[in-house]
Design a protein around this motif. Structure first.
Motif, PDB file in Angstrom:
ATOM      1  N   LEU A  90     -11.490 -36.390 -48.536  1.00  0.00           N
ATOM      2  CA  LEU A  90     -10.139 -36.432 -47.962  1.00  0.00           C
ATOM      3  C   LEU A  90      -9.579 -35.026 -47.758  1.00  0.00           C
ATOM      4  O   LEU A  90      -8.981 -34.733 -46.712  1.00  0.00           O
ATOM      5  N   CYS A  91      -9.781 -34.146 -48.722  1.00  0.00           N
ATOM      6  CA  CYS A  91      -9.271 -32.780 -48.583  1.00  0.00           C
ATOM      7  C   CYS A  91     -10.062 -31.983 -47.555  1.00  0.00           C
ATOM      8  O   CYS A  91      -9.487 -31.155 -46.836  1.00  0.00           O
ATOM      9  N   ALA A  92     -11.347 -32.245 -47.435  1.00  0.00           N
ATOM     10  CA  ALA A  92     -12.136 -31.584 -46.385  1.00  0.00           C
ATOM     11  C   ALA A  92     -11.642 -32.026 -45.008  1.00  0.00           C
ATOM     12  O   ALA A  92     -11.489 -31.198 -44.092  1.00  0.00           O
ATOM     13  N   ALA A  93     -11.358 -33.317 -44.858  1.00  0.00           N
ATOM     14  CA  ALA A  93     -10.831 -33.824 -43.587  1.00  0.00           C
ATOM     15  C   ALA A  93      -9.434 -33.247 -43.317  1.00  0.00           C
ATOM     16  O   ALA A  93      -9.103 -32.898 -42.177  1.00  0.00           O
ATOM     17  N   ALA A  94      -8.620 -33.140 -44.370  1.00  0.00           N
ATOM     18  CA  ALA A  94      -7.289 -32.548 -44.213  1.00  0.00           C
ATOM     19  C   ALA A  94      -7.403 -31.082 -43.802  1.00  0.00           C
ATOM     20  O   ALA A  94      -6.640 -30.606 -42.956  1.00  0.00           O
ATOM     21  N   ALA A  95      -8.359 -30.372 -44.390  1.00  0.00           N
ATOM     22  CA  ALA A  95      -8.585 -28.967 -44.010  1.00  0.00           C
ATOM     23  C   ALA A  95      -8.998 -28.870 -42.553  1.00  0.00           C
ATOM     24  O   ALA A  95      -8.538 -27.980 -41.823  1.00  0.00           O
ATOM     25  N   LEU A  96      -9.842 -29.784 -42.112  1.00  0.00           N
ATOM     26  CA  LEU A  96     -10.252 -29.800 -40.706  1.00  0.00           C
ATOM     27  C   LEU A  96      -9.055 -30.053 -39.790  1.00  0.00           C
ATOM     28  O   LEU A  96      -8.892 -29.383 -38.766  1.00  0.00           O
ATOM     29  N   ALA A  97      -8.207 -31.000 -40.164  1.00  0.00           N
ATOM     30  CA  ALA A  97      -7.017 -31.292 -39.357  1.00  0.00           C
ATOM     31  C   ALA A  97      -6.061 -30.097 -39.350  1.00  0.00           C
ATOM     32  O   ALA A  97      -5.552 -29.706 -38.288  1.00  0.00           O
ATOM     33  N   ALA A  98      -5.819 -29.497 -40.510  1.00  0.00           N
ATOM     34  CA  ALA A  98      -4.935 -28.324 -40.578  1.00  0.00           C
ATOM     35  C   ALA A  98      -5.529 -27.159 -39.800  1.00  0.00           C
ATOM     36  O   ALA A  98      -4.818 -26.436 -39.095  1.00  0.00           O
ATOM     37  N   GLY A  99      -6.829 -26.979 -39.916  1.00  0.00           N
ATOM     38  CA  GLY A  99      -7.497 -25.934 -39.143  1.00  0.00           C
ATOM     39  C   GLY A  99      -7.379 -26.176 -37.650  1.00  0.00           C
ATOM     40  O   GLY A  99      -7.229 -25.229 -36.862  1.00  0.00           O
TER      41      GLY A  99
END
Length: 153
Positions: A80-89
């Motif tokens: 979930l945090c990796a996906a959130a990082a991708l979205a924020a990026g």
């Protein structure tokens, strides 16, 4: 690490998403009502206030999410945090490649002497579309970060 980084990601992400949602709900519709000189003044005024704040929040979100994605032992939270990082990026990429160049252009204009042939309506629609894209990406990151926090409960 997660006990510090995830709350930090949630805070920074929530602030960035809130600023962007407020822009979509209130600022963009207001911009659409303005004549060209007033639009340039208003946009330049807002850019000088949002731009230092919103990018900092997104970079904090991105860094905190990467920390959790790397350090957290629970796979669901990591994903979930990796996906959130991708979205924020992705918000950062859209900002750097789309809205930031447009913001800089508007800020450099003299509202009383705008370039001949400038299609303000097309410019506003394009800026609003890219701003909407980054807004929903920031909200997606916030939903993912919130889901990661819930997964820890």
């Amino acid at each position: 690490m997660t006990g510090v980084a995830l709350p930090l990601a949630l805070l920074a992400n929530g602030l960035a998403a809130g600023v962007l949602v407020a822009t979509v709900l209130g600022v963009v519709p207001f911009y659409m009502t303005l004549p060209a000189p007033s639009y340039v003044r208003a946009h330049a005024f807002a850019v000088g206030r949002y731009d230092p704040f919103q990018p900092a929040c997104l970079l904090i979100t991105l860094a905190a999410d990467v920390l959790v994605a790397v350090a957290e032992p629970r796979i669901a939270v990591r994903v979930l945090c990796a996906a959130a990082a991708l979205a924020a990026g992705s918000v950062v990429v859209v900002s750097l490649t789309r809205t930031l160049p447009m913001n800089r252009w508007v800020k450099a204009q003299n509202p009383d002497s705008l370039p001949a042939g400038w299609d303000m309506e097309a410019f506003r629609r394009t800026w609003a579309r890219w701003n909407g894209t980054r807004t929903w990406l920031a909200v997606l990151a916030l939903v993912l970060n919130s889901s990661a926090a819930v997964a820890l409960l």
